[in-house]
Design an enzyme around this catalytic site. Structure first.
Site, PDB file in Angstrom:
ATOM      1  N   GLU A 204       0.931  -1.142   0.021  1.00 27.55           N
ATOM      2  CA  GLU A 204      -0.044   0.193  -0.010  1.00 27.55           C
ATOM      3  C   GLU A 204       0.889   1.198  -0.035  1.00 27.55           C
ATOM      4  OE1 GLU A 204      -1.567   2.920   0.599  1.00 27.55           O
ATOM      5  OE2 GLU A 204      -2.317   2.373   2.418  1.00 27.55           O
TER       6      GLU A 204
ATOM      7  N   CYS B  69      -2.372   8.776   2.828  1.00 26.10           N
ATOM      8  CA  CYS B  69      -2.093   8.181   1.534  1.00 26.10           C
ATOM      9  C   CYS B  69      -3.520   8.386   0.770  1.00 26.10           C
ATOM     10  CB  CYS B  69      -1.755   6.680   1.480  1.00 26.10           C
ATOM     11  SG  CYS B  69      -2.703   5.550   2.435  1.00 26.10           S
TER      12      CYS B  69
HETATM   13  P1  NDP Z   1       9.104   5.142   3.955  1.00 25.74           P
HETATM   14  O1  NDP Z   1       8.218   4.405   2.896  1.00 25.74           O
HETATM   15  O2  NDP Z   1      10.506   5.245   3.974  1.00 25.74           O
HETATM   16  O3  NDP Z   1       8.929   4.396   5.345  1.00 25.74           O
HETATM   17  C1  NDP Z   1       7.828   3.300   5.491  1.00 25.74           C
HETATM   18  C2  NDP Z   1       8.474   2.251   6.365  1.00 25.74           C
HETATM   19  O4  NDP Z   1       9.245   1.636   5.250  1.00 25.74           O
HETATM   20  C3  NDP Z   1       9.117   2.618   7.512  1.00 25.74           C
HETATM   21  O5  NDP Z   1       9.174   1.342   8.297  1.00 25.74           O
HETATM   22  C4  NDP Z   1      10.819   2.204   6.864  1.00 25.74           C
HETATM   23  O6  NDP Z   1      11.714   2.173   8.024  1.00 25.74           O
HETATM   24  C5  NDP Z   1      10.558   1.334   5.916  1.00 25.74           C
HETATM   25  N1  NDP Z   1      11.603   1.394   4.787  1.00 25.74           N
HETATM   26  C6  NDP Z   1      11.955   2.659   4.151  1.00 25.74           C
HETATM   27  N2  NDP Z   1      12.880   2.136   3.199  1.00 25.74           N
HETATM   28  C7  NDP Z   1      12.981   0.953   3.233  1.00 25.74           C
HETATM   29  C8  NDP Z   1      13.565  -0.120   2.493  1.00 25.74           C
HETATM   30  N3  NDP Z   1      14.351   0.206   1.466  1.00 25.74           N
HETATM   31  N4  NDP Z   1      13.661  -1.576   2.731  1.00 25.74           N
HETATM   32  C9  NDP Z   1      12.675  -1.693   3.665  1.00 25.74           C
HETATM   33  N5  NDP Z   1      11.968  -0.968   4.400  1.00 25.74           N
HETATM   34  C10 NDP Z   1      12.037   0.365   4.226  1.00 25.74           C
HETATM   35  O7  NDP Z   1       8.292   6.449   4.294  1.00 25.74           O
HETATM   36  P2  NDP Z   1       8.782   7.918   4.902  1.00 25.74           P
HETATM   37  O8  NDP Z   1       8.584   7.840   6.388  1.00 25.74           O
HETATM   38  O9  NDP Z   1      10.422   8.191   4.554  1.00 25.74           O
HETATM   39  O10 NDP Z   1       8.105   8.829   4.149  1.00 25.74           O
HETATM   40  C11 NDP Z   1       8.556   9.417   2.612  1.00 25.74           C
HETATM   41  C12 NDP Z   1       7.310   9.329   1.940  1.00 25.74           C
HETATM   42  O11 NDP Z   1       6.553   7.918   1.840  1.00 25.74           O
HETATM   43  C13 NDP Z   1       6.088  10.448   2.233  1.00 25.74           C
HETATM   44  O12 NDP Z   1       6.386  11.539   1.919  1.00 25.74           O
HETATM   45  C14 NDP Z   1       5.151   9.725   1.523  1.00 25.74           C
HETATM   46  O13 NDP Z   1       5.161  10.012   0.200  1.00 25.74           O
HETATM   47  C15 NDP Z   1       5.144   8.199   1.513  1.00 25.74           C
HETATM   48  N6  NDP Z   1       4.512   7.681   2.535  1.00 25.74           N
HETATM   49  C16 NDP Z   1       3.317   6.982   2.341  1.00 25.74           C
HETATM   50  C17 NDP Z   1       2.546   6.452   3.340  1.00 25.74           C
HETATM   51  C18 NDP Z   1       1.329   5.862   2.824  1.00 25.74           C
HETATM   52  O14 NDP Z   1       0.459   5.754   3.721  1.00 25.74           O
HETATM   53  N7  NDP Z   1       1.202   5.149   1.822  1.00 25.74           N
HETATM   54  C19 NDP Z   1       3.051   6.299   4.620  1.00 25.74           C
HETATM   55  C20 NDP Z   1       4.245   6.838   4.981  1.00 25.74           C
HETATM   56  C21 NDP Z   1       5.039   7.747   3.784  1.00 25.74           C
HETATM   57  P3  NDP Z   1      12.695   3.377   8.589  1.00 25.74           P
HETATM   58  O15 NDP Z   1      11.343   4.176   9.151  1.00 25.74           O
HETATM   59  O16 NDP Z   1      13.393   2.601   9.580  1.00 25.74           O
HETATM   60  O17 NDP Z   1      13.301   4.104   7.441  1.00 25.74           O
END
Ligand code: NDP
Length: 453
Positions: free
Chosen positions: A227, A261
């Site tokens: 998602e 989202c």
């Molecule tokens: P991320 O996608 O980076 O973080 C979401 C989760 O994924 C966290 O637990 C993060 O861990 C983990 N993660 C990040 N990179 C990796 C990877 N390469 N492999 C495995 N796991 C990973 O979101 P951000 O917080 O950086 O937000 C950035 C952008 O993402 C936002 O501006 C928005 O556009 C989008 N976003 C969308 C969401 C939604 O509801 N669909 C929710 C949050 C963000 P860790 O925190 O340790 O990096």
């Protein structure tokens, strides 16, 4: 891992991250726990889930405060989030048995053929910070009740929420190892996912994170549900109730500080009502109460971190440089904390960030279109496909336009929302798979054919 209050910039707490040995122990516990958990009658798993819902309700204020402190969610919205988590627990406690009822098939004479639904095993959940409780319960309630066990890798900026959620299941009486939190960074995800004991993964977050997890899971031939956010259109047709559309639209964009989202992000407005709608919409946006997220009256709190605010402002700046007009907001607020004002951009050029990227904060982009066909075209002019909202006085027209929009969830005269009773998920770069309702509980099960003669 540091938890930092985005409303003040202060560090609230520091948590010791899990070591490799801790992760190995958790994987072993998950594996052990699965063998017994899958044998527990479904009725008992439902009963435990109902208790988890009670635990959430009993400690509602405490969990809400934790979210507000760690990621800045206004306290009234944090309380609603905990209540919604209790609701999804109630929902699956009541309906899991019916959803997982074996399904009969036309059988040859003398044979009895069914599909039965069996759990897969430990499921890794990589979750984001924006709805730190809801995103987790949205996966845990159905998947655990189907007989899987859960390993949560939560976002690094909400470690207190991650721990508290594990406590909910412990307090509810779940056996050791059925739900565990791994306090690890994203660099640990690949190894956990590649481990043979982990059978599947679900991720909510950004596109890059989704692609990383999907690619490792693909290599390992493990099922995933993703998602990944959206750039949802909010389509206002010429016969819409403009007051209601403006009021709901302002809320749909700015709820949770715009960090959702399924927030309405691109407002696609029919030329005949464009000026009138935009005037009302900007008034509604300006009337939102921005401020201290611990105040019950606050409607928009800070962004979840200073870095996220900087990224958002860069997208606004680049859009304005490309020709967009700021109707309100547009600059970080001159106060302590990561506050960005509710902002509206018009005259948004094609291809600039406000047009083509996800803006994960309180920034709306409005677009003028000449007719219904152009509205649909603009709504679909995105690689995302999560939700869409259509506003019209004519329900059949709304139904038709909603059917023409490429998205996983479309709503007419209502904002896009997730609801335990209704499937939720996207198409395109918004991800794949469905959460919630019956499809949600069937994502991580072995749909086993059972042929008996
Ligand atoms: P991320 O996608 O980076 O973080 C979401 C989760 O994924 C966290 O637990 C993060 O861990 C983990 N993660 C990040 N990179 C990796 C990877 N390469 N492999 C495995 N796991 C990973 O979101 P951000 O917080 O950086 O937000 C950035 C952008 O993402 C936002 O501006 C928005 O556009 C989008 N976003 C969308 C969401 C939604 O509801 N669909 C929710 C949050 C963000 P860790 O925190 O340790 O990096």
């Amino acid at each position: 891992m540091d938890a930092v209050n985005p409303a003040t910039g202060e560090r609230i707490a520091t948590y010791e991250a899990d070591s490799q040995a801790d992760v190995e122990a958790a994987l072993a516990r998950a594996d052990d726990a699965f063998e017994a958990w899958r044998e527990r009658p479904l009725r008992e798993r439902e009963e435990l889930l109902a208790v988890a819902g009670d635990v959430l309700r009993e400690n509602e204020r405490e969990y809400a405060r934790l979210m507000t402190e760690e990621m800045g969610k206004p306290i009234s919205q944090a309380v609603s989030e905990v209540e919604k988590c209790a609701w999804v627990c109630d929902h699956y406690a009541e309906h899991a048995s019916a959803y997982l009822q074996p399904e009969g098939h036309p059988s040859p004479p003398g044979a009895d053929v069914q599909t039965v639904y069996e759990p897969l095993g430990p499921v890794l959940a990589v979750m984001p910070w924006n709805f730190p409780f809801w995103q987790v319960f949205r996966f845990a309630a159905p998947y655990l009740t189907a007989g899987n066990v859960g390993l949560l890798k939560h976002a690094s900026n909400v470690p207190g929420c991650a721990r508290a959620i594990a406590d909910v299941f412990e307090e509810a009486g779940y056996p050791d190892g059925v739900f565990q939190t791994l306090l690890v960074g994203s660099d640990a995800v690949d190894d956990v996912l590649a481990d043979d004991r982990v059978r599947a993964a679900t991720l909510t977050g950004s596109g890059p994170a989704g692609r990383a997890v999907a690619s490792t899971a693909g290599q390992e031939l493990k099922k995933t549900v993703l998602e990944l956010g959206g750039s949802d259109p909010f389509v206002v047709l010429d016969d819409a109730d403009l007051d209601e559309a403006a009021e709901t639209g302002a809320w749909a964009r700015n709820l949770n500080g715009g960090q959702s989202c399924i927030a309405a992000k691109r407002f696609v407005v029919h030329a005949d009502v464009y000026d009138e709608f935009v005037e009302r919409f900007v008034d509604e946006v300006d009337s939102l109460t921005v401020g201290d997220p611990t105040d019950e009256e606050t409607e928009v709190g800070p962004q979840a971190s200073a870095d996220l605010l900087a990224d958002l402002h860069e997208q606004v700046r680049a859009s304005v440089e490309a020709g967009a007009t700021v109707l309100t907001g547009g600059e970080p607020m001159d106060r302590e904390g990561a506050f960005y004002p509710p902002t509206v951009l018009a005259d948004v050029p094609e291809g600039c960030p406000a047009d083509s990227e996800e803006l994960f904060g309180p920034v709306a982009a409005v677009f003028e279109v000449d007719d219904e066909a152009e509205a649909v075209e603009k709504a679909n002019d995105t690689a995302f496909g999560l939700g869409a909202s259509v506003w019209t006085a004519d329900r059949e027209r709304g139904r038709r336009v909603a059917r023409d929009i490429d998205a996983g969830c479309t709503y007419v005269n209502q904002l896009v929302k997730s609801d335990p009773r209704v499937p939720f998920g996207g198409v395109g770069v918004s991800g794949y798979g469905r959460e919630l309702s019956e499809p949600g509980i069937k994502e991580f099960v072995n749909r086993k054919t059972l042929w008996v003669e």
